[in-house]
Design a protein around this motif. Structure first.
Motif, PDB file in Angstrom:
ATOM      1  N   HIS A   1     -15.791  45.736 -21.990  1.00  0.00           N
ATOM      2  CA  HIS A   1     -16.350  45.308 -23.277  1.00  0.00           C
ATOM      3  C   HIS A   1     -16.709  46.512 -24.148  1.00  0.00           C
ATOM      4  CE1 HIS A   1     -18.461  42.961 -26.260  1.00  0.00           C
ATOM      5  NE2 HIS A   1     -19.492  43.775 -26.120  1.00  0.00           N
ATOM      6  N   ALA A   2     -17.386  47.478 -23.575  1.00  0.00           N
ATOM      7  CA  ALA A   2     -17.784  48.659 -24.339  1.00  0.00           C
ATOM      8  C   ALA A   2     -16.564  49.416 -24.853  1.00  0.00           C
ATOM      9  CB  ALA A   2     -18.655  49.570 -23.481  1.00  0.00           C
ATOM     10  N   LEU A   3     -15.546  49.562 -24.037  1.00  0.00           N
ATOM     11  CA  LEU A   3     -14.338  50.266 -24.473  1.00  0.00           C
ATOM     12  C   LEU A   3     -13.699  49.547 -25.650  1.00  0.00           C
ATOM     13  CD1 LEU A   3     -12.321  52.583 -24.065  1.00  0.00           C
ATOM     14  CD2 LEU A   3     -11.093  51.086 -22.478  1.00  0.00           C
ATOM     15  N   LYS A   4     -13.624  48.236 -25.572  1.00  0.00           N
ATOM     16  CA  LYS A   4     -13.053  47.453 -26.677  1.00  0.00           C
ATOM     17  C   LYS A   4     -13.867  47.659 -27.952  1.00  0.00           C
ATOM     18  CE  LYS A   4     -11.991  42.812 -28.229  1.00  0.00           C
ATOM     19  NZ  LYS A   4     -12.140  41.385 -27.981  1.00  0.00           N
ATOM     20  N   GLU A   5     -15.173  47.631 -27.845  1.00  0.00           N
ATOM     21  CA  GLU A   5     -16.033  47.813 -29.018  1.00  0.00           C
ATOM     22  C   GLU A   5     -15.900  49.217 -29.601  1.00  0.00           C
ATOM     23  OE1 GLU A   5     -17.800  45.482 -30.718  1.00  0.00           O
ATOM     24  OE2 GLU A   5     -16.693  44.156 -29.378  1.00  0.00           O
ATOM     25  N   VAL A   6     -15.827  50.214 -28.739  1.00  0.00           N
ATOM     26  CA  VAL A   6     -15.692  51.598 -29.205  1.00  0.00           C
ATOM     27  C   VAL A   6     -14.378  51.790 -29.956  1.00  0.00           C
ATOM     28  CG1 VAL A   6     -15.354  53.993 -28.451  1.00  0.00           C
ATOM     29  CG2 VAL A   6     -17.210  52.619 -27.486  1.00  0.00           C
ATOM     30  N   LEU A   7     -13.300  51.269 -29.396  1.00  0.00           N
ATOM     31  CA  LEU A   7     -11.981  51.519 -29.978  1.00  0.00           C
ATOM     32  C   LEU A   7     -11.588  50.529 -31.073  1.00  0.00           C
ATOM     33  CD1 LEU A   7      -9.967  52.436 -26.766  1.00  0.00           C
ATOM     34  CD2 LEU A   7     -11.057  53.977 -28.419  1.00  0.00           C
ATOM     35  N   LYS A   8     -12.015  49.294 -30.981  1.00  0.00           N
ATOM     36  CA  LYS A   8     -11.551  48.261 -31.915  1.00  0.00           C
ATOM     37  C   LYS A   8     -12.674  47.594 -32.717  1.00  0.00           C
ATOM     38  CE  LYS A   8      -7.299  48.395 -30.261  1.00  0.00           C
ATOM     39  NZ  LYS A   8      -6.160  48.844 -31.031  1.00  0.00           N
TER      40      LYS A   8
ATOM     41  N   LEU B   1      -9.505  44.215 -21.879  1.00  0.00           N
ATOM     42  CA  LEU B   1      -9.753  43.462 -23.102  1.00  0.00           C
ATOM     43  C   LEU B   1      -9.022  44.026 -24.315  1.00  0.00           C
ATOM     44  CD1 LEU B   1     -13.591  42.782 -22.703  1.00  0.00           C
ATOM     45  CD2 LEU B   1     -11.661  41.292 -22.109  1.00  0.00           C
ATOM     46  N   LEU B   2      -8.291  45.110 -24.122  1.00  0.00           N
ATOM     47  CA  LEU B   2      -7.530  45.705 -25.224  1.00  0.00           C
ATOM     48  C   LEU B   2      -6.170  45.018 -25.336  1.00  0.00           C
ATOM     49  CD1 LEU B   2      -8.254  49.467 -24.591  1.00  0.00           C
ATOM     50  CD2 LEU B   2      -9.382  47.953 -26.228  1.00  0.00           C
ATOM     51  N   LYS B   3      -5.721  44.844 -26.543  1.00  0.00           N
ATOM     52  CA  LYS B   3      -4.408  44.228 -26.746  1.00  0.00           C
ATOM     53  C   LYS B   3      -3.472  45.198 -27.416  1.00  0.00           C
ATOM     54  CE  LYS B   3      -6.188  39.639 -26.894  1.00  0.00           C
ATOM     55  NZ  LYS B   3      -6.085  38.319 -27.292  1.00  0.00           N
TER      56      LYS B   3
ATOM     57  N   PRO C   1     -12.371  64.678 -33.422  1.00  0.00           N
ATOM     58  CA  PRO C   1     -12.053  66.100 -33.474  1.00  0.00           C
ATOM     59  C   PRO C   1     -11.584  66.556 -34.863  1.00  0.00           C
ATOM     60  CG  PRO C   1     -10.941  65.029 -31.636  1.00  0.00           C
ATOM     61  CD  PRO C   1     -11.578  63.957 -32.441  1.00  0.00           C
ATOM     62  N   VAL C   2     -12.077  67.711 -35.273  1.00  0.00           N
ATOM     63  CA  VAL C   2     -11.702  68.295 -36.556  1.00  0.00           C
ATOM     64  C   VAL C   2     -10.226  68.671 -36.547  1.00  0.00           C
ATOM     65  CG1 VAL C   2     -12.132  70.233 -38.127  1.00  0.00           C
ATOM     66  CG2 VAL C   2     -14.041  69.112 -36.964  1.00  0.00           C
ATOM     67  N   SER C   3      -9.803  69.365 -35.515  1.00  0.00           N
ATOM     68  CA  SER C   3      -8.392  69.768 -35.438  1.00  0.00           C
ATOM     69  C   SER C   3      -7.868  69.735 -34.000  1.00  0.00           C
ATOM     70  CB  SER C   3      -8.201  71.170 -36.027  1.00  0.00           C
ATOM     71  OG  SER C   3      -8.939  72.113 -35.279  1.00  0.00           O
ATOM     72  N   GLY C   4      -8.612  69.144 -33.112  1.00  0.00           N
ATOM     73  CA  GLY C   4      -8.209  69.087 -31.707  1.00  0.00           C
ATOM     74  C   GLY C   4      -7.634  67.737 -31.331  1.00  0.00           C
ATOM     75  N   ASP C   5      -7.425  67.551 -30.051  1.00  0.00           N
ATOM     76  CA  ASP C   5      -6.855  66.323 -29.507  1.00  0.00           C
ATOM     77  C   ASP C   5      -7.936  65.514 -28.796  1.00  0.00           C
ATOM     78  OD1 ASP C   5      -4.184  67.055 -30.186  1.00  0.00           O
ATOM     79  OD2 ASP C   5      -4.143  68.368 -28.436  1.00  0.00           O
ATOM     80  N   LEU C   6      -7.885  64.198 -28.996  1.00  0.00           N
ATOM     81  CA  LEU C   6      -8.796  63.280 -28.314  1.00  0.00           C
ATOM     82  C   LEU C   6      -7.965  62.386 -27.408  1.00  0.00           C
ATOM     83  CD1 LEU C   6     -11.557  61.907 -27.891  1.00  0.00           C
ATOM     84  CD2 LEU C   6     -11.065  60.517 -29.911  1.00  0.00           C
ATOM     85  N   HIS C   7      -8.312  62.354 -26.132  1.00  0.00           N
ATOM     86  CA  HIS C   7      -7.576  61.553 -25.154  1.00  0.00           C
ATOM     87  C   HIS C   7      -8.536  60.612 -24.434  1.00  0.00           C
ATOM     88  CE1 HIS C   7      -3.947  64.001 -25.511  1.00  0.00           C
ATOM     89  NE2 HIS C   7      -4.772  65.034 -25.570  1.00  0.00           N
ATOM     90  N   TRP C   8      -8.091  59.382 -24.243  1.00  0.00           N
ATOM     91  CA  TRP C   8      -8.820  58.407 -23.448  1.00  0.00           C
ATOM     92  C   TRP C   8      -8.018  58.157 -22.180  1.00  0.00           C
ATOM     93  CZ3 TRP C   8     -13.487  56.049 -24.357  1.00  0.00           C
ATOM     94  CH2 TRP C   8     -14.056  56.273 -25.600  1.00  0.00           C
ATOM     95  N   PHE C   9      -8.652  58.332 -21.047  1.00  0.00           N
ATOM     96  CA  PHE C   9      -8.042  58.021 -19.762  1.00  0.00           C
ATOM     97  C   PHE C   9      -8.789  56.798 -19.226  1.00  0.00           C
ATOM     98  CE2 PHE C   9      -7.366  62.529 -20.423  1.00  0.00           C
ATOM     99  CZ  PHE C   9      -6.012  62.647 -20.142  1.00  0.00           C
ATOM    100  N   VAL C  10      -8.084  55.683 -19.125  1.00  0.00           N
ATOM    101  CA  VAL C  10      -8.704  54.434 -18.702  1.00  0.00           C
ATOM    102  C   VAL C  10      -7.865  53.772 -17.621  1.00  0.00           C
ATOM    103  CG1 VAL C  10      -9.743  54.112 -20.970  1.00  0.00           C
ATOM    104  CG2 VAL C  10      -7.578  53.024 -20.483  1.00  0.00           C
ATOM    105  N   ASP C  11      -8.514  53.033 -16.757  1.00  0.00           N
ATOM    106  CA  ASP C  11      -7.750  52.272 -15.763  1.00  0.00           C
ATOM    107  C   ASP C  11      -7.505  50.860 -16.315  1.00  0.00           C
ATOM    108  OD1 ASP C  11     -10.190  50.961 -15.422  1.00  0.00           O
ATOM    109  OD2 ASP C  11     -10.442  51.570 -13.333  1.00  0.00           O
ATOM    110  N   GLU C  12      -6.712  50.072 -15.596  1.00  0.00           N
ATOM    111  CA  GLU C  12      -6.369  48.726 -16.047  1.00  0.00           C
ATOM    112  C   GLU C  12      -7.601  47.848 -16.231  1.00  0.00           C
ATOM    113  OE1 GLU C  12      -3.134  46.442 -14.395  1.00  0.00           O
ATOM    114  OE2 GLU C  12      -2.188  48.300 -13.695  1.00  0.00           O
ATOM    115  N   ALA C  13      -8.547  47.989 -15.339  1.00  0.00           N
ATOM    116  CA  ALA C  13      -9.746  47.151 -15.417  1.00  0.00           C
ATOM    117  C   ALA C  13     -10.541  47.451 -16.698  1.00  0.00           C
ATOM    118  CB  ALA C  13     -10.620  47.360 -14.184  1.00  0.00           C
ATOM    119  N   ALA C  14     -10.706  48.703 -17.038  1.00  0.00           N
ATOM    120  CA  ALA C  14     -11.437  49.071 -18.251  1.00  0.00           C
ATOM    121  C   ALA C  14     -10.679  48.658 -19.508  1.00  0.00           C
ATOM    122  CB  ALA C  14     -11.716  50.566 -18.271  1.00  0.00           C
ATOM    123  N   ALA C  15      -9.358  48.677 -19.460  1.00  0.00           N
ATOM    124  CA  ALA C  15      -8.518  48.345 -20.613  1.00  0.00           C
ATOM    125  C   ALA C  15      -8.181  46.861 -20.704  1.00  0.00           C
ATOM    126  CB  ALA C  15      -7.242  49.168 -20.563  1.00  0.00           C
TER     127      ALA C  15
END
Length: 68
Positions: free
Chosen positions: A28-35, A66-68, A50-64
């Motif tokens: 739920h929190a991941l969905k709210e943060v991203l969407k 609720l994402l579509k 990030p101002v000029s860097g890279d942002l990466h999210w590493f998530v497992d299936e369970a955390a993801a």
């Protein structure tokens, strides 16, 4: 005890930023943060842009679950 505090200003200047999110309890929190609405008081990670860097999210299936 010594510690280092990294503020959002410093983190956002990093070349690479990574979040690791796992488990069904974070879905739920991941969905709210991203969407969901911008609410950094509840989800401080929304302030990491990030101002000029890279942002990466590493998530497992369970955390993801609720994402579509």
């Amino acid at each position: 005890m010594s510690r280092i505090t990294l503020t959002k200003t410093i983190v956002n200047k990093a070349a690479h930023i990574a979040f690791l999110t796992t488990g069904p309890g974070k879905a739920h929190a991941l969905k709210e943060v991203l969407k969901g609405a911008y609410n950094p008081d509840l989800y401080p990670s929304q302030e990491i842009k990030p101002v000029s860097g890279d942002l990466h999210w590493f998530v497992d299936e369970a955390a993801a679950a609720l994402l579509k």
